[in-house]
Scaffold this active site. Structure first.
Site, PDB file in Angstrom:
ATOM      1  N   CYS A 110       0.814  -1.231   0.000  1.00 32.98           N
ATOM      2  CA  CYS A 110       0.000   0.000   0.000  1.00 32.98           C
ATOM      3  C   CYS A 110       0.841   1.272   0.000  1.00 32.98           C
ATOM      4  O   CYS A 110       0.336   2.344  -0.329  1.00 32.98           O
ATOM      5  CB  CYS A 110      -0.944   0.021   1.202  1.00 32.98           C
ATOM      6  SG  CYS A 110      -2.062  -1.370   1.250  1.00 32.98           S
ATOM      7  N   HIS A 156      -3.180   7.298   2.792  1.00 39.21           N
ATOM      8  CA  HIS A 156      -3.635   6.027   2.247  1.00 39.21           C
ATOM      9  C   HIS A 156      -5.033   5.749   2.783  1.00 39.21           C
ATOM     10  O   HIS A 156      -5.307   5.940   3.969  1.00 39.21           O
ATOM     11  CB  HIS A 156      -2.655   4.916   2.669  1.00 39.21           C
ATOM     12  CG  HIS A 156      -3.154   3.546   2.351  1.00 39.21           C
ATOM     13  ND1 HIS A 156      -3.678   3.221   1.112  1.00 39.21           N
ATOM     14  CD2 HIS A 156      -3.227   2.414   3.101  1.00 39.21           C
ATOM     15  CE1 HIS A 156      -4.041   1.956   1.132  1.00 39.21           C
ATOM     16  NE2 HIS A 156      -3.791   1.443   2.321  1.00 39.21           N
ATOM     17  N   ASN A 209     -10.316   0.183   0.185  1.00 41.47           N
ATOM     18  CA  ASN A 209      -8.854   0.267   0.189  1.00 41.47           C
ATOM     19  C   ASN A 209      -8.328  -0.287  -1.144  1.00 41.47           C
ATOM     20  O   ASN A 209      -8.474  -1.483  -1.414  1.00 41.47           O
ATOM     21  CB  ASN A 209      -8.331  -0.562   1.380  1.00 41.47           C
ATOM     22  CG  ASN A 209      -6.823  -0.577   1.482  1.00 41.47           C
ATOM     23  OD1 ASN A 209      -6.117  -0.183   0.559  1.00 41.47           O
ATOM     24  ND2 ASN A 209      -6.314  -1.063   2.600  1.00 41.47           N
TER      25      ASN A 209
END
Ligand code: UT7
Length: 332
Positions: A116, A257, A287
């Site tokens: 990520c 994020h 996500n």
């Protein structure tokens, strides 16, 4: 070699698969509810790629939009980096596939694996490669098809993730003042099982047994990841502010994020910054791992949340563990 001052983002783009999967859809697949997912994560829906939508094709479409926004020709691109944990295949790299799908010249293209945090790492690599003057315009892409590695019977993970791609064109700096100012990146590989996919690599190649044991699905120890995510994102923000003598008030927009709204709110509290300064779109995307920050950056730019001269701080956390931040002075 050309003498450059630095690099700046000259265009952004993103791509959303057309299929939307809502929390109510998920509640018909696993033992969950719209209310649980909203309360614990802030996510309401996510995009899911179809069979023909691959990490490479989504990355190419996001890139085409970024090239258009930058007002350059595709032949001007001379570097392609793709941050992803869901490449089309082990090799060739997804970046090479993007290169040919876009019809680019035979330019340097490779993937970056930092989960990520991948986009922050890729931006750091591309910026430094460009500063030597050998590259003029780079595509830095985050693209993910996480739906391909989710266990759709595991409610602890399948409700969290989505698919999509974001891209930026990074261009050589001609004028001082607007640029990718600095990056901070770090990793700690001592706890790989907090967030990982055990099967499919050389340590555990695909066999009928490994498939039966579900080893080719993403596994996560959610609560532990939550705690370290807040700690390392806070560290990433503080490190960058301290390096440049800035305080949270100096930052016009934080782009974190997009994993969980509670993580973003905890980060805002810990650095004592108003949560309105944090860009949030995870309610519509879930996500999307390495794609989350470039998608958010594109949305923020297109919604006029970014003005020329703004200080923007990108901050990420992911499997590895990996984490980091990028400080930008916005011009585009
Ligand atoms: O991008 C990489 C980084 N990833 C992350 O940052 C994710 C970090 N972790 C998280 O965001 C959160 O830990 C989760 C959203 C994954 C989970 O939230 P939580 O508040 O930590 O919940 P929990 O795991 O402690 O589970 C609480 C309860 C459990 O039931 P019991 O044991 O209390 O009876 C779970 O079984 O919620 C249950 N649960 C669910 N219930 C309904 C777990 N998933 C679900 C679900 N629907 N989807």
């Amino acid at each position: 070699m050309r003498d450059n001052n630095g690099v700046f983002i000259s265009g952004t783009g993103s791509y959303a698969p057309s299929k939307t999967l809502t929390n109510c859809d998920l509640a018909r697949m696993v033992d969950t509810s719209d209310q649980w997912i909203i309360n614990r994560t802030g996510i309401r829906e996510r995009r899911i790629a179809g069979t023909e939508e691959k990490t490479s094709t989504m990355g190419s479409l996001a890139s085409a939009a970024a090239i258009k926004a930058a007002g350059i020709h595709k032949d001007d691109i001379d570097l392609v980096l793709v941050a992803t944990l869901t490449p089309d295949m082990f090799f060739p790299s997804t970046a090479c596939l993007v290169q040919t799908q876009l019809g680019l010249r035979q330019v340097t293209s490779f993937d970056v694996g930092a989960a990520c945090s991948g986009f922050i790492f890729a931006l750091e690599i591309a910026s430094n490669m460009m500063k030597n003057g050998n590259f003029r315009h780079a595509l830095v892409i985050g693209s993910e098809k996480l739906s391909s590695i989710l266990d759709w019977e595991d409610r602890k993970t399948c409700v969290l993730f989505g698919d999509g791609a974001g891209a930026v064109v990074l261009s050589s700096q001609d004028r001082l003042g607007y640029e990718v100012i600095d990056s901070y990146t770090a990793s700690d590989g001592s706890q790989p099982k907090l967030l990982h996919m055990p099967g499919g690599g050389s340590a555990c190649p695909a066999t009928p047994e490994s498939l039966g044991q579900g080893r080719h699905f993403l596994k996560m120890q959610g609560q532990k990841v939550f705690k370290v995510a807040v700690r390392f994102m806070e560290q990433s923000v503080r490190k960058m502010l301290d390096r440049h003598g800035l305080i949270p008030e100096d930052i016009d927009l934080f782009i974190p994020h997009q994993a969980n709204l509670r993580i973003i709110e905890a980060l805002a509290r810990s650095i004592k910054a108003p949560k309105e300064k944090f860009f949030v779109n995870l309610d519509r995307w879930g996500n999307t791992s390495a794609a989350s920050i470039p998608i958010a950056l594109d949305e923020a730019s297109r919604k006029n949340r970014l003005q020329s001269g703004d200080y923007v701080l990108l901050v990420a956390f992911g499997a590895g563990l990996t984490w980091g931040s990028t400080l930008l002075k916005w011009k585009y």
